[in-house]
Enzyme design. Structure first.
Site, PDB file in Angstrom:
ATOM      1  N   GLY A 136      -5.691 -17.357   4.628  1.00 29.52           N
ATOM      2  CA  GLY A 136      -6.675 -16.898   5.589  1.00 29.52           C
ATOM      3  C   GLY A 136      -7.922 -17.765   5.516  1.00 29.52           C
ATOM      4  O   GLY A 136      -8.254 -18.326   4.472  1.00 29.52           O
TER       5      GLY A 136
ATOM      6  N   GLY B  33      -2.476 -15.402   3.574  1.00 30.77           N
ATOM      7  CA  GLY B  33      -2.379 -14.952   4.949  1.00 30.77           C
ATOM      8  C   GLY B  33      -1.176 -15.516   5.685  1.00 30.77           C
ATOM      9  O   GLY B  33      -0.663 -14.890   6.619  1.00 30.77           O
TER      10      GLY B  33
ATOM     11  N   GLU C  82      -3.733 -15.150  -4.704  1.00 28.64           N
ATOM     12  CA  GLU C  82      -4.983 -14.405  -4.547  1.00 28.64           C
ATOM     13  C   GLU C  82      -5.696 -14.078  -5.852  1.00 28.64           C
ATOM     14  O   GLU C  82      -6.932 -14.023  -5.889  1.00 28.64           O
ATOM     15  CB  GLU C  82      -4.724 -13.106  -3.770  1.00 28.64           C
ATOM     16  CG  GLU C  82      -4.424 -13.309  -2.297  1.00 28.64           C
ATOM     17  CD  GLU C  82      -2.971 -13.678  -2.042  1.00 28.64           C
ATOM     18  OE1 GLU C  82      -2.610 -13.874  -0.867  1.00 28.64           O
ATOM     19  OE2 GLU C  82      -2.180 -13.769  -3.011  1.00 28.64           O
TER      20      GLU C  82
ATOM     21  N   ASP D  14      -2.053  -9.643  -1.165  1.00 30.07           N
ATOM     22  CA  ASP D  14      -2.214  -8.677  -0.081  1.00 30.07           C
ATOM     23  C   ASP D  14      -1.386  -9.106   1.124  1.00 30.07           C
ATOM     24  O   ASP D  14      -0.344  -9.719   0.972  1.00 30.07           O
ATOM     25  CB  ASP D  14      -3.695  -8.476   0.246  1.00 30.07           C
ATOM     26  CG  ASP D  14      -4.363  -9.690   0.876  1.00 30.07           C
ATOM     27  OD1 ASP D  14      -3.911 -10.825   0.623  1.00 30.07           O
ATOM     28  OD2 ASP D  14      -5.352  -9.513   1.611  1.00 30.07           O
TER      29      ASP D  14
END
Length: 349
Positions: free
Chosen positions: A64, A113, A136, A144
């Protein structure tokens, strides 16, 4: 040139990530555009499948775009990041639950992401360049975008190993672990995409698929299960320290670079999802409990500072490996106060 190219191509709805210089990092606007397109195509009888790919050979999507979340977070505005995560997670669930086939082509780096976009569909294609990871914990987050769901369903304790060490999977391991379905030589991809668009028939994928390459993690399964089977971060760290093998010491060194609070919460989430046989929606809601607090009460801002902003690679984490208490974990994973992740189509779409 736009960051994402969305169009109809024959019988396929096409989504092409188009930020190759940024390794196709996912922006907030790209998340919303993917969601809108998928909803539109659901009701279109001429669209038989969705096809997701990316421009460039280095990455499908390396994660992301976190610059805006860092900027707002350092200014004390946590609402922007929370909204980003809620909307992104809703899109991740839509990909997973889509009533039509979703075919993704995952060249190069697929991380963070990118996993949320590319690894929840029905037909996930990898090639020799594919490198898939959930990194992450290294920036003060937890796996996530539904990554915790994939890790919780990985064979044995590969989920803990991958989530905590942030190790990368090649194509064989990605298929073994459950992040991908098909290995297809990359020189065949363009032809397959053309067939998929022309007739909407998935037979072209099955015809082109080849036996998966070697999976080193599969070979190391027994050792990984023994090292990462502990019920908490502390138990896993103790086991790694007691094992003098090169593999164990390398894994310990990898852990030592990540945020201890993130590591402890990752273990807790994976264990809870397994114990409760949690589905993807539950995983996303658990993830949001952590990510929604990660800037104010966790290590996300410090992790980004060290990795992306100052690039000194020397984060000052809030905890030591040996000093993450059960209460610290519970505080990050308690139910959210305020707006939670929801899965209905957003009203402004």
């Amino acid at each position: 040139m736009t960051d994402i190219d969305i169009r109809k191509d024959g019988h396929a709805g096409r989504i092409t990530l188009n930020r190759p210089k940024a390794l196709n990092a996912l922006t907030y606007e790209m998340c919303l555009a993917i969601e809108d397109a998928l909803w539109e195509w659901r009701a279109d009888p001429t669209i038989k499948l969705a096809l997701i790919d990316a421009v460039g050979d280095k990455a499908f999507c390396a994660g992301g775009d976190i610059a805006e979340r860092y900027a707002t977070g350092t200014a004390g505005d946590y609402a922007y990041g929370q909204r980003f995560w809620r909307d992104e997670y809703r899109m991740n669930a839509l990909v997973s639950e889509y009533p039509k086939p979703v075919v993704s082509f995952l060249q190069g780096f697929t991380m963070g992401g990118g996993v949320g976009v590319g690894c929840h569909g029905s037909h996930r294609v990898v090639g020799d360049s594919s490198k898939i990871a959930m990194p992450e914990c290294g920036i003060g987050l937890i796996p996530d975008v539904g990554g915790s769901y994939l890790l919780a369903h990985a064979p044995g304790h590969l989920g803990e190993y991958l989530g905590m060490t942030t190790d990368r999977m090649g194509p064989g391991d990605a298929i073994h672990v459950g992040f991908a379905d098909l290995y297809v030589p990359e020189d065949k991809w363009q032809g397959i995409k053309a067939h998929l668009c022309a007739d909407g028939d998935l037979a072209a994928l099955a015809t082109a698929a080849r036996p998966a390459p070697d999976a080193p993690l599969k070979e190391a399964q027994a050792q990984i299960d023994a090292l990462f089977g502990g019920g908490s971060l502390g138990e896993i760290v103790d086991t790694l320290r007691a094992d003098t093998s090169r593999f164990a010491q390398d894994a310990l060194a990898r852990l030592s670079r990540s945020a201890p609070l993130s590591l402890a919460c990752t273990v807790a989430i994976l264990h809870q999802l397994r114990a409760e046989q949690g589905d993807l929606r539950q995983a996303l809601q658990l993830e949001y409990r952590f990510t929604s607090r990660s800037m104010e009460h966790g290590d996300f801002i410090e992790g980004i500072r060290a990795a992306i902003i100052d690039k000194d690679k020397s984060p000052k984490w809030s905890h030591d490996l040996d000093r993450v208490s059960d209460s610290d974990v519970a505080a990050m994973l308690r139910p959210v106060e305020g707006t939670e992740v929801t899965f209905e189509r957003r009203s402004e779409a």
